[in-house]
Motif scaffolding. Structure first.
Motif, PDB file in Angstrom:
ATOM      1  N   LEU A  65       0.619  -1.344  -0.150  1.00 14.38           N
ATOM      2  CA  LEU A  65      -0.024   0.210  -0.449  1.00 14.38           C
ATOM      3  C   LEU A  65       0.370   1.177  -0.080  1.00 14.38           C
ATOM      4  O   LEU A  65       0.416   2.441  -0.769  1.00 14.38           O
ATOM      5  CB  LEU A  65      -1.300  -0.114   1.215  1.00 14.38           C
ATOM      6  N   VAL A  66       1.798   1.158   0.633  1.00 17.45           N
ATOM      7  CA  VAL A  66       2.556   2.327   0.841  1.00 17.45           C
ATOM      8  C   VAL A  66       3.557   2.461  -0.364  1.00 17.45           C
ATOM      9  O   VAL A  66       3.493   3.533  -0.940  1.00 17.45           O
ATOM     10  CB  VAL A  66       3.918   2.613   2.161  1.00 17.45           C
ATOM     11  N   GLU A  67       4.039   1.204  -0.743  1.00 15.40           N
ATOM     12  CA  GLU A  67       4.677   1.315  -2.135  1.00 15.40           C
ATOM     13  C   GLU A  67       3.791   2.476  -3.596  1.00 15.40           C
ATOM     14  O   GLU A  67       4.466   2.608  -4.182  1.00 15.40           O
ATOM     15  CB  GLU A  67       4.829   0.206  -2.655  1.00 15.40           C
ATOM     16  N   GLN A  68       2.570   1.588  -3.436  1.00 14.83           N
ATOM     17  CA  GLN A  68       1.154   2.308  -4.379  1.00 14.83           C
ATOM     18  C   GLN A  68       1.029   3.508  -4.257  1.00 14.83           C
ATOM     19  O   GLN A  68       0.941   4.782  -4.871  1.00 14.83           O
ATOM     20  CB  GLN A  68      -0.002   1.501  -4.262  1.00 14.83           C
ATOM     21  N   ALA A  69       1.029   4.455  -3.018  1.00 12.72           N
ATOM     22  CA  ALA A  69       0.939   5.558  -2.874  1.00 12.72           C
ATOM     23  C   ALA A  69       2.341   7.163  -3.020  1.00 12.72           C
ATOM     24  O   ALA A  69       1.906   7.473  -3.555  1.00 12.72           O
ATOM     25  CB  ALA A  69       0.802   5.541  -1.271  1.00 12.72           C
ATOM     26  N   MET A  70       2.766   5.762  -2.846  1.00 16.54           N
ATOM     27  CA  MET A  70       4.068   6.843  -2.980  1.00 16.54           C
ATOM     28  C   MET A  70       4.874   7.130  -4.592  1.00 16.54           C
ATOM     29  O   MET A  70       5.011   8.014  -4.917  1.00 16.54           O
ATOM     30  CB  MET A  70       5.414   5.545  -1.685  1.00 16.54           C
ATOM     31  N   THR A  71       4.389   5.999  -5.467  1.00 17.99           N
ATOM     32  CA  THR A  71       4.268   5.462  -7.154  1.00 17.99           C
ATOM     33  C   THR A  71       3.355   6.934  -6.963  1.00 17.99           C
ATOM     34  O   THR A  71       3.896   7.922  -7.993  1.00 17.99           O
ATOM     35  CB  THR A  71       4.305   4.213  -7.486  1.00 17.99           C
ATOM     36  N   GLU A  72       2.274   7.005  -6.472  1.00 20.03           N
ATOM     37  CA  GLU A  72       1.574   7.786  -6.584  1.00 20.03           C
ATOM     38  C   GLU A  72       1.524   9.346  -6.771  1.00 20.03           C
ATOM     39  O   GLU A  72       1.686  10.231  -7.179  1.00 20.03           O
ATOM     40  CB  GLU A  72       0.014   7.647  -5.946  1.00 20.03           C
ATOM     41  N   ALA A  73       2.321   9.634  -5.682  1.00 16.05           N
ATOM     42  CA  ALA A  73       2.385  10.264  -5.053  1.00 16.05           C
ATOM     43  C   ALA A  73       4.108  11.022  -6.097  1.00 16.05           C
ATOM     44  O   ALA A  73       3.550  12.027  -5.961  1.00 16.05           O
ATOM     45  CB  ALA A  73       3.291  10.873  -4.190  1.00 16.05           C
ATOM     46  N   LEU A  74       4.960  10.253  -6.256  1.00 14.84           N
ATOM     47  CA  LEU A  74       5.866  11.020  -7.053  1.00 14.84           C
ATOM     48  C   LEU A  74       5.502  11.658  -8.514  1.00 14.84           C
ATOM     49  O   LEU A  74       5.756  12.179  -8.760  1.00 14.84           O
ATOM     50  CB  LEU A  74       6.782   9.996  -7.525  1.00 14.84           C
ATOM     51  N   ALA A  75       4.868  10.919  -9.161  1.00 18.07           N
ATOM     52  CA  ALA A  75       3.591  11.076 -10.473  1.00 18.07           C
ATOM     53  C   ALA A  75       2.708  12.263 -10.340  1.00 18.07           C
ATOM     54  O   ALA A  75       3.135  13.564 -11.290  1.00 18.07           O
ATOM     55  CB  ALA A  75       2.694  10.048 -11.185  1.00 18.07           C
ATOM     56  N   ARG A  76       2.298  12.908  -9.280  1.00 21.53           N
ATOM     57  CA  ARG A  76       1.674  14.300  -9.233  1.00 21.53           C
ATOM     58  C   ARG A  76       2.542  15.027  -8.572  1.00 21.53           C
ATOM     59  O   ARG A  76       1.734  16.142  -9.313  1.00 21.53           O
ATOM     60  CB  ARG A  76       0.444  14.018  -8.041  1.00 21.53           C
ATOM     61  N   LEU A  77       4.223  15.122  -8.239  1.00 21.20           N
ATOM     62  CA  LEU A  77       4.543  15.694  -7.686  1.00 21.20           C
ATOM     63  C   LEU A  77       4.664  16.886  -9.064  1.00 21.20           C
ATOM     64  O   LEU A  77       5.382  18.486  -8.284  1.00 21.20           O
ATOM     65  CB  LEU A  77       5.740  15.595  -7.477  1.00 21.20           C
ATOM     66  N   PRO A  78       5.363  16.489 -10.315  1.00 20.85           N
ATOM     67  CA  PRO A  78       5.654  17.574 -10.733  1.00 20.85           C
ATOM     68  C   PRO A  78       4.716  18.743 -11.178  1.00 20.85           C
ATOM     69  O   PRO A  78       4.635  19.804 -11.225  1.00 20.85           O
ATOM     70  CB  PRO A  78       5.894  16.973 -12.562  1.00 20.85           C
ATOM     71  N   GLN A  79       3.680  18.163 -11.093  1.00 22.47           N
ATOM     72  CA  GLN A  79       2.114  19.355 -10.595  1.00 22.47           C
ATOM     73  C   GLN A  79       1.992  19.882  -9.692  1.00 22.47           C
ATOM     74  O   GLN A  79       1.723  21.374  -9.308  1.00 22.47           O
ATOM     75  CB  GLN A  79       0.398  18.397 -11.662  1.00 22.47           C
ATOM     76  N   HIS A  80       1.954  19.714  -8.689  1.00 17.92           N
ATOM     77  CA  HIS A  80       1.878  19.897  -7.122  1.00 17.92           C
ATOM     78  C   HIS A  80       2.619  20.187  -6.286  1.00 17.92           C
ATOM     79  O   HIS A  80       2.244  21.333  -5.155  1.00 17.92           O
ATOM     80  CB  HIS A  80       1.297  19.032  -6.269  1.00 17.92           C
ATOM     81  N   GLY A  81       3.910  19.862  -6.534  1.00 18.19           N
ATOM     82  CA  GLY A  81       5.241  20.357  -5.598  1.00 18.19           C
ATOM     83  C   GLY A  81       4.859  19.429  -4.408  1.00 18.19           C
ATOM     84  O   GLY A  81       5.922  19.185  -3.864  1.00 18.19           O
ATOM     85  N   VAL A  82       3.507  19.539  -3.841  1.00 18.35           N
ATOM     86  CA  VAL A  82       3.718  18.973  -2.662  1.00 18.35           C
ATOM     87  C   VAL A  82       2.374  17.646  -2.590  1.00 18.35           C
ATOM     88  O   VAL A  82       1.541  18.592  -3.004  1.00 18.35           O
ATOM     89  CB  VAL A  82       3.846  19.478  -1.512  1.00 18.35           C
ATOM     90  N   VAL A  83       2.276  16.884  -1.979  1.00 15.60           N
ATOM     91  CA  VAL A  83       1.499  15.395  -2.140  1.00 15.60           C
ATOM     92  C   VAL A  83       2.168  15.034  -1.098  1.00 15.60           C
ATOM     93  O   VAL A  83       2.567  14.424  -0.997  1.00 15.60           O
ATOM     94  CB  VAL A  83       1.424  14.585  -3.501  1.00 15.60           C
ATOM     95  N   THR A  84       0.534  14.966  -0.508  1.00 19.19           N
ATOM     96  CA  THR A  84       0.429  14.560   0.594  1.00 19.19           C
ATOM     97  C   THR A  84      -1.367  12.780   0.877  1.00 19.19           C
ATOM     98  O   THR A  84      -1.660  13.490   0.438  1.00 19.19           O
ATOM     99  CB  THR A  84      -0.299  15.105   1.505  1.00 19.19           C
ATOM    100  N   VAL A  85      -0.296  11.861   1.433  1.00 21.93           N
ATOM    101  CA  VAL A  85      -1.559  10.424   1.322  1.00 21.93           C
ATOM    102  C   VAL A  85      -1.865  10.221   2.707  1.00 21.93           C
ATOM    103  O   VAL A  85      -0.595  10.066   3.619  1.00 21.93           O
ATOM    104  CB  VAL A  85      -1.248   9.397   0.304  1.00 21.93           C
ATOM    105  N   ALA A  86      -3.084  10.023   3.074  1.00 23.55           N
ATOM    106  CA  ALA A  86      -3.827   9.928   4.294  1.00 23.55           C
ATOM    107  C   ALA A  86      -4.065   8.765   4.207  1.00 23.55           C
ATOM    108  O   ALA A  86      -5.390   8.359   3.675  1.00 23.55           O
ATOM    109  CB  ALA A  86      -4.942  11.004   5.420  1.00 23.55           C
ATOM    110  N   LEU A  87      -3.901   7.081   4.421  1.00 21.77           N
ATOM    111  CA  LEU A  87      -3.912   6.076   4.522  1.00 21.77           C
ATOM    112  C   LEU A  87      -4.221   5.653   5.405  1.00 21.77           C
ATOM    113  O   LEU A  87      -3.967   4.781   6.881  1.00 21.77           O
ATOM    114  CB  LEU A  87      -3.073   5.166   3.616  1.00 21.77           C
ATOM    115  N   ARG A  88      -5.887   4.863   5.675  1.00 26.11           N
ATOM    116  CA  ARG A  88      -6.748   3.896   6.812  1.00 26.11           C
ATOM    117  C   ARG A  88      -6.813   3.064   6.852  1.00 26.11           C
ATOM    118  O   ARG A  88      -6.728   2.161   5.191  1.00 26.11           O
ATOM    119  CB  ARG A  88      -7.856   5.127   7.339  1.00 26.11           C
ATOM    120  N   ARG A  89      -6.891   2.471   7.881  1.00 24.84           N
ATOM    121  CA  ARG A  89      -6.922   0.573   7.738  1.00 24.84           C
ATOM    122  C   ARG A  89      -6.228  -0.028   6.428  1.00 24.84           C
ATOM    123  O   ARG A  89      -6.024  -0.857   5.826  1.00 24.84           O
ATOM    124  CB  ARG A  89      -8.579   0.237   7.870  1.00 24.84           C
ATOM    125  N   SER A  90      -4.645   0.388   6.767  1.00 23.89           N
ATOM    126  CA  SER A  90      -3.791  -0.229   6.763  1.00 23.89           C
ATOM    127  C   SER A  90      -2.599  -2.223   7.350  1.00 23.89           C
ATOM    128  O   SER A  90      -2.899  -1.758   8.670  1.00 23.89           O
ATOM    129  CB  SER A  90      -2.124   0.656   6.177  1.00 23.89           C
TER     130      SER A  90
END
Length: 306
Positions: A45-70
Motif C-alpha cells: 500500500l505504501v509503495e502504491q501511495a509513494m508511486t502515485e505521489a511521485l507521479a503528481r509531484l511535477p504538478q503540485h510540488g507537495v503531495v500528501t496521502v492519508a491511508l486508513r486500515r493498512s
C-alpha cells in the motif's frame, strides 16, 4: 478517479485505485488523497501511495496521502528511500488505532501505539534517513528480552503503577500491564508525548479513522508526504545546502575518536552496499518460509534460496 475536492460516498466508495485489488479512494483533491487500504499488505500500500505521489509531484510540488486500515508497513526508513532516490523530502508516519502500548506523559494507562515516523532527504553520497518513534524502545525488543529473561540496561518501561522499570515482563502481565516509556523518559517525556500526539493527528485525524472508532482488529493509519525541492528554491540549492550540512556533521570533532559522527542513514547505506556486493545471510527458518510461500504463490525462488 474522483473529481478534485469531492468526498466519495455510497457507490463511489467501491471504486478502487489501481483496479479491484487496490485501496478504496475516499477523497482526491489532486495534492491530497485519502485511501482505505482494507487491511491489505502495508508495504504494498505504501509503495502504491509513494508511486502515485511521485507521479503528481511535477504538478503540485507537495503531495500528501492519508491511508486508513493498512496492515503493518514495516521499516519506515526502507520505504522512505524510494522518495530520497527521486530527489525528494519525505515524511512517513504510522500509528495503530487498536494498540494501547504507550501511556501519555503523567499517566499510567497505555493509550498510544509507539507511533513511529521517519523523514528522509538526499544529502550527497547517502540520504539522511531518520526513523524513530515516540517511545524509547519497541514492542519487538521488549518481547525479545522478556523471552530471553533479560532486563533492559535502562528503565525504559513503566509498570502498572507508573513506576520506571527495566523489567520487560511488565508488558506481558495479563491484568496489570505496564507500558513503554515515552521518548525523553521520566524527565523529558513531555517531548515524546508531543511527538505521539503529532503522529496521531497526522495518521488518524487526517485519514478519519482512529481510536474513536474502536477498531476490533490490528491495523495502521498512515501519513505520507512528499516535497519536491523544485517547488521551492530548486533541487540544486537544496542539494548544496543539505550536502554541506551533512559533511559539517561528519567532520565535527567526535567525543570518542573511535566513534566519529555519523548521520542517520550512513550505516544503512554501508549495509546496503555490503549486501549488494556479498549478499545476505538468512536464518534457515527464514529461507524455508520464503521457499514455502514462493511455491504456494507460484513465485520464482530468488537466487540463493533454491
Amino acid at each position: 478517479m474522483a473529481r478534485p475536492g469531492r468526498h466519495l460516498s455510497g457507490r463511489d466508495q467501491i471504486r478502487r485505485h489501481g483496479g479491484e485489488g487496490g485501496p478504496e479512494l475516499l477523497r482526491d483533491s489532486g495534492a491530497t488523497l485519502v485511501w482505505d487500504g482494507g487491511y491489505r499488505p502495508g508495504l504494498w500500500l505504501v509503495e502504491q501511495a509513494m508511486t502515485e505521489a511521485l507521479a503528481r509531484l511535477p504538478q503540485h510540488g507537495v503531495v500528501t496521502v492519508a491511508l486508513r486500515r493498512s496492515h503493518h508497513i514495516g521499516c519506515l526508513a526502507a520505504l522512505a528511500r524510494q522518495a530520497t532516490e527521486a530527489g525528494c523530502f519525505v515524511m512517513l508516519a504510522s500509528s495503530g488505532p487498536h494498540s494501547r502500548i504507550v501511556a501519555p506523559f503523567g499517566g499510567r494507562q497505555a493509550l498510544f501505539s509507539p507511533n513511529p515516523f521517519a523523514i528522509g532527504f538526499p544529502a550527497g553520497a547517502a540520504p539522511v534517513l531518520v526513523d524513530i518513534s515516540a517511545s524509547i524502545t519497541t514492542v519487538s525488543m521488549t518481547r525479545q528480552k522478556a523471552a530471553a529473561g533479560e532486563q533492559f540496561e535502562h528503565p525504559w518501561l513503566l509498570d502498572a503503577a507508573g513506576r520506571p522499570t527495566t523489567d520487560p515482563a511488565v508488558m506481558e502481565h495479563p491484568t496489570e500491564r505496564g507500558s513503554l516509556m515515552l521518548l525523553g523518559g521520566a524527565e523529558a517525556g513531555h517531548k515524546g508525548f508531543g511527538l505521539a500526539l503529532m503522529v496521531e493527528a497526522l495518521t488518524q485525524g487526517l485519514s478519519g479513522h482512529g481510536r474513536r472508532d474502536a477498531p476490533g482488529r490490528w491495523g495502521a493509519s498512515v501519513y505520507l508526504q512528499l516535497i519536491d525541492p523544485d517547488a521551492f528554491a530548486g533541487r540544486d540549492a537544496f542539494a548544496q545546502q543539505m550536502e554541506f550540512l551533512a559533511e559539517a556533521c561528519r567532520a565535527n570533532a567526535p567525543i570518542d575518536p573511535d566513534r566519529p559522527v555519523r548521520l542517520p542513514g550512513d550505516q544503512a547505506a554501508r549495509g546496503i552496499a555490503r549486501a549488494e556486493a556479498e549478499g545476505l545471510a538468512l536464518p534457515p527458518k527464514t529461507g524455508a518460509a520464503l521457499r514455502h510461500w514462493a511455491a504456494k504463490l507460484g513465485v520464482a525462488v530468488p537466487a540463493g534460496l533454491g
